[in-house]
Design an enzyme around this catalytic site. Structure first.
Site, PDB file in Angstrom:
ATOM      1  CD  GLU A 488      66.373  40.138  63.947  1.00  0.00           C
ATOM      2  OE1 GLU A 488      65.991  40.805  64.901  1.00  0.00           O
ATOM      3  OE2 GLU A 488      66.842  40.634  62.915  1.00  0.00           O
ATOM      4  CD  GLU A 750      70.404  44.646  68.261  1.00  0.00           C
ATOM      5  OE1 GLU A 750      69.634  44.462  69.228  1.00  0.00           O
ATOM      6  OE2 GLU A 750      70.073  44.477  67.084  1.00  0.00           O
TER       7      GLU A 750
HETATM    8  C1  BGC Z   1      70.068  42.217  63.558  1.00  0.00           C
HETATM    9  C2  BGC Z   1      71.419  42.776  63.207  1.00  0.00           C
HETATM   10  C3  BGC Z   1      71.426  42.689  61.705  1.00  0.00           C
HETATM   11  C4  BGC Z   1      70.450  43.764  61.297  1.00  0.00           C
HETATM   12  C5  BGC Z   1      70.419  44.158  59.890  1.00  0.00           C
HETATM   13  C6  BGC Z   1      69.091  43.259  63.146  1.00  0.00           C
HETATM   14  O1  BGC Z   1      67.806  42.998  63.534  1.00  0.00           O
HETATM   15  O2  BGC Z   1      69.963  41.836  64.862  1.00  0.00           O
HETATM   16  O3  BGC Z   1      72.474  42.399  63.924  1.00  0.00           O
HETATM   17  O4  BGC Z   1      72.624  42.725  61.082  1.00  0.00           O
HETATM   18  O5  BGC Z   1      69.164  43.465  61.775  1.00  0.00           O
HETATM   19  O6  BGC Z   1      70.424  45.509  59.919  1.00  0.00           O
END
Ligand code: BGC
Length: 902
Positions: A488, A750
């Site tokens: 990501e 997270e």
């Molecule tokens: C990210 C988040 C992001 C989100 C959106 C995730 O995969 O890591 O921090 O804001 O996606 O919902």
């Protein structure tokens, strides 16, 4: 020894800052005159090699630590040579004496600045008595290539390595290399790597813009034969992410302008006369890592005289038609080197290193062994109980580097075009038995300067601050990222907006966000839509409104923290377009669409409430921006619209019978309170519900996601419940930041939950670090005063809590250092404050709640007695009684207040 030099230094400095304040009186500089300004910056940068802003902005700090010091005028000189500047000849711009208190955002108004030139500047100021200070030391800035036509070459590509030889017919007096790539480049000249940037250029919206770096290569060139070599990597340009790669192959654009002693100029640029061959980097990928075969190294490829007969001509590449802009922010660099804390051997041939700290970067490998030996490094944040690394949360990112030995004594390897987020490294294939010294951790991030420090007597707060510090740096890779380890690492705008204030207090983010806001503008569609991620790879167009709000909010924070008016001017049209887009999606002034809402919440809040709150917030910001820019008509229009949105919001989401918004979650109550959406007579009830929800229904625990938590603690503090905010901040059971610490976290998770399975659970996200801003404001006491953009007016208001004996915070602002250290012993509160020259402040010295009579002294003077201000202390202009506090109005300087009472 595991602790890095930098973190040790951080702790030492923090302690020094604290005790310097407590035990010594910091002497003011000599009071005769204002002195010379320091910390000169141009476009927020210190002596930049190249900028491409035609009217750059200057900034300086008055170094005078005396009381009540004000700048009444300034004079800036900009010269075409250092000799002219030394003779006080501003041949390019002499501002003359300008009556102004501005020491930042001072706009260049001289002759047109010329491509490729270097300019020298200095500044002096006048004090309140009209006395001129001395000139600052000289500073400089270079201009980049201002016109597209300045680039003579073509975009080229090849097989990894590119080279070009050329002869120079004379001595070199000045040379600049301008280089950019779709992907990453490493520039070599005559056998030497140029500069210390890594993973350059910054990741941008490539079809719209690429950034070039400028290097002073005067000393790298010589008369006669020279060679330029460039190693190319794919980076984000060729990385499949969220979708297919944007480009098939990396490409290079290069321009070098050389001035010879006889006045001639030579230009070397990229074209198909360059040669190419495969290099040792066999494959590279941001997510998957590098494969490096040292047997394929081509010794001497970057020096003149190398036999490149077998090399092919470079290929012409399409490149990008986007704008070429100077890279004007702290580059990505290796910022520290860590020694592993331990090495274990959980299975035969498998060695696992623990750095004791989660971070972003890579490992350096040191190895000796037979040619062709394949050593593999794999990275993880987590470990299984059996000692093997746990990579389930990396999803599809391979996160590994492979090194194939050339068999030539001690070999040192670091990857070139990738990075990893990790605490553990697994080493396999190592010839023989490795030791603790076989690897080192290389800490890598955008090299933003640490400008803030926060420490307090409650250890859990310092531990959380540590998590924020490391988590924030791990997530600055030329854009603010969500995470640093899995497949990501994107510019998720929701994460960016909630962390921006904390980031600006801890680090100098001005140049970084100036760039990122331009990225957002580049990603904006003509109808005003902006995406969830910038550059756009993941998520959607249009963004969830809680993500898209990063555009107005970061602009606004730039105004507040750095006094940046230009960012408001440059983005006004973009912000207005975004607002109008939101408006087109709203029905009856309610904006409901939402994808993520209060993401990762424990108790779900309807997404529509979150989106509509931001619709109001964005509208209000636009109205304020319009006002600042003197666009009175727009200011009125959007202020009126904000009022209508407020009414519609209350009609839609508020239940007057229950005192609840929507389903009454912490986020649903806190956001309207924070944004002053709640009708006045309802405020007590709405806060009461929030209080009960936190304290009684959840035993003082958070149930929000990362959106709600940004506002929860600040609103509790603002509205009289700082004790509850503090309890949330220092909580150690689930869910809380302290819970993460108790489970051994070294960066922020997270999720509030302790998960380590294959589900979404990064252990290095920054968005829950938004609490960092509250540390500085509530506990550290450092706030902006009304209309105090850029800390022109400061409000120092530390909040006492029973449990806390002292706290100390400081921020290097654009106007100089602001600090506040307080200490509380029963019956006595000491508050030490530093206000930079040219700023003023209200200092709120808190009382214990049950004190009835208080006396305040500052230094050796009584300044408050029997409920009255006692005048006469230098720098203090007045005082008044506030709710359980005494507020002093002061000018610049260092003050030590001691409040005693019964
Ligand atoms: C990210 C988040 C992001 C989100 C959106 C995730 O995969 O890591 O921090 O804001 O996606 O919902």
């Amino acid at each position: 020894m595991h602790a890095s030099k930098k973190s040790q230094r951080f702790v030492l400095i923090s302690i020094a800052v604290l005790f310097a304040g407590f035990f010594f009186i910091i002497p003011g500089y000599a009071q005769n005159g204002i002195g010379a300004p320091g910390h000169l910056r141009c476009e927020y940068l210190s002596n930049p090699t190249a900028i491409d802003v035609r009217q750059p902005r200057f900034q300086w700090v008055l170094m005078n630590s005396g009381r009540g010091v004000l700048q009444t005028a300034y004079q800036v000189l900009v010269a075409s040579s250092s000799a002219n500047l030394a003779r006080n000849r501003g041949d390019v711009w002499d501002s003359g004496k300008v009556s102004s208190g501005d020491s930042t955002q001072v706009v260049y108004q001289g002759k047109p600045l010329v491509s490729g030139h270097t300019y020298y500047w200095k500044v002096r100021t006048w004090d309140s008595q009209g006395k001129a200070g001395t000139y600052s030391l000289p500073a400089k800035f270079g201009m980049g290539l201002l016109e597209r036509a300045d680039w003579k070459g073509q975009w080229i590509g090849g097989d990894g390595l590119l080279r070009k030889e050329f002869r120079l017919p004379g001595k070199v007096v000045r040379a600049r290399a301008y280089v950019t790539a779709l992907g990453y480049y490493e520039l070599h000249i005559n056998g030497k790597k140029i500069g210390d940037k890594v993973l350059d250029p910054a990741w941008t919206v490539y079809p719209k813009r690429v950034l070039y770096s400028t290097y002073d290569v005067t000393s790298n060139l010589k008369e006669g034969a020279n060679a330029v070599g460039v190693m190319l990597g794919g980076g984000w340009a060729t990385q499949a992410a969220g979708g297919p790669p944007e480009y098939k192959a990396p490409a290079l654009l290069f321009q070098m302008n050389i001035e010879l002693a006889d006045g001639k100029t030579v230009s070397v640029s990229s074209n198909t006369s360059w040669k190419t061959a495969p290099g040792p980097v066999v494959s590279d990928s941001v997510y998957n890592g590098d494969v490096y075969d040292a047997r394929l190294e081509k010794p001497g490829w970057d020096r003149p005289g190398y036999n490149d007969a077998g090399w092919a001509p470079a290929r012409q590449e399409k490149g990008t038609a986007g704008t070429l802009s100077a890279e004007m922010m702290p580059p990505i660099r290796v910022t520290d080197t860590l020694v592993p804390r331990s090495m274990t051997n959980p299975e035969p041939g498998v060695y696992v290193y623990d750095f004791g700290q989660n971070f972003a970067g890579w490992a350096q490998l040191r190895v000796r062994g037979p040619r062709g030996t394949k050593v593999r490094l794999r990275f993880s944040e987590l470990i299984y109980p059996n000692g093997m690394i746990n990579r389930q949360n990396l999803r599809s990112a391979k996160a590994r580097d492979i090194y194939i030995l050339k068999g030539d004594g001690l070999e040192k390897y670091e990857p070139h075009f990738t990075y990893h987020g990790f605490r553990y490294v697994e080493l396999t294939g190592y010839p023989g038995t490795p030791s603790l010294d076989s690897i080192r951790g290389r800490v890598v991030s955008s090299d933003v300067r640490t400008t803030g420090s926060f420490v307090a007597s409650k250890e859990i707060l310092n531990q959380i601050q540590h998590l924020i510090h490391w988590g924030q740096l791990s997530n600055l890779y030329s854009i603010p990222t969500d995470c640093d380890q899995r497949n990501e690492r994107q510019g998720w705008m929701g994460d960016a907006q909630v962390s921006a204030e904390e980031a600006m207090m801890n680090f100098d983010m001005a140049a970084f966000y100036t760039n990122f806001v331009r990225d957002i503008r580049d990603a904006q569609k003509p109808d005003g839509e902006i995406p969830d991620t910038v550059p756009h790879k993941y998520g959607r167009y249009p963004a969830d409104p809680a993500w898209g709000t990063a555009y107005p909010l970061i602009c606004w924070y730039m105004w507040q923290q750095y006094g940046d008016k230009r960012i408001l001017q440059e983005n006004y049209d973009g912000l207005k377009k975004y607002e109008e887009f939101l408006r087109s999606r709203a029905k009856d002034n309610v904006l409901r669409y939402s994808y993520y809402g209060d993401w990762i919440a424990i108790k779900h809040t309807p997404g529509a409430l979150v989106s509509d709150s931001y619709f109001y917030y964005d509208t209000r910001i636009l109205a304020d921006v319009a006002k600042i820019l003197g666009k009175t008509g727009d200011a009125e229009t959007y202020a009126k619209l904000a009022g209508e949105i407020k009414d519609a919001f209350n009609k839609t989401f508020y239940n007057a019978k229950t005192g609840e918004y929507a389903n009454g979650t912490q986020t649903a109550q806190a956001m309207p309170l924070f944004l002053n959406l709640v009708p006045q007579k309802e405020q007590g009830g709405v806060m009461g519900k929030l209080y009960n929800n936190i304290v009684y229904e959840h035993n003082t625990h958070i149930t929000t996601g990362f959106i709600g938590v940004k506002y929860l603690l600040p609103v509790l503090t603002r509205d009289g419940h700082n004790d509850v905010a503090y309890e949330l901040a220092t909580q150690t059971t689930y869910p809380s930041w302290g819970y993460m610490v108790s489970k051994g976290a070294t960066t922020l998770w997270e999720l509030w939950q302790d998960k380590i399975g294959p589900s979404m659970n990064s252990h290095n996200h920054i968005m829950l670090g938004s609490i960092g801003a509250w540390f500085y404001r509530a506990l550290g006491g450092i706030n902006l005063g009304p209309d105090g953009e850029g800390y022109r007016h400061i409000l120092v208001q530390p909040r006492l809590v029973e449990d806390l004996h002292w706290a100390s915070a400081s921020i290097e602002t654009v106007r100089g250092k602001v600090s506040c250290s307080w200490k509380h012993q029963t019956g006595a509160i000491s508050v030490e404050v530093t206000i930079p020259a040219n700023s003023d402040a209200k200092i709120v010295v808190p009382e214990e709640e049950d004190m009835t009579t208080v006396t305040v002294q500052e230094g050796n003077h009584i300044v408050w007695k029997n409920g009255r201000y006692v005048a006469g202390d230098d720098g203090i202009t007045g005082a008044m009684s506030r709710d359980h506090a005494v507020e002093f109005s002061v000018g610049s300087g260092y003050y030590h207040f001691l409040l005693t009472g019964e």
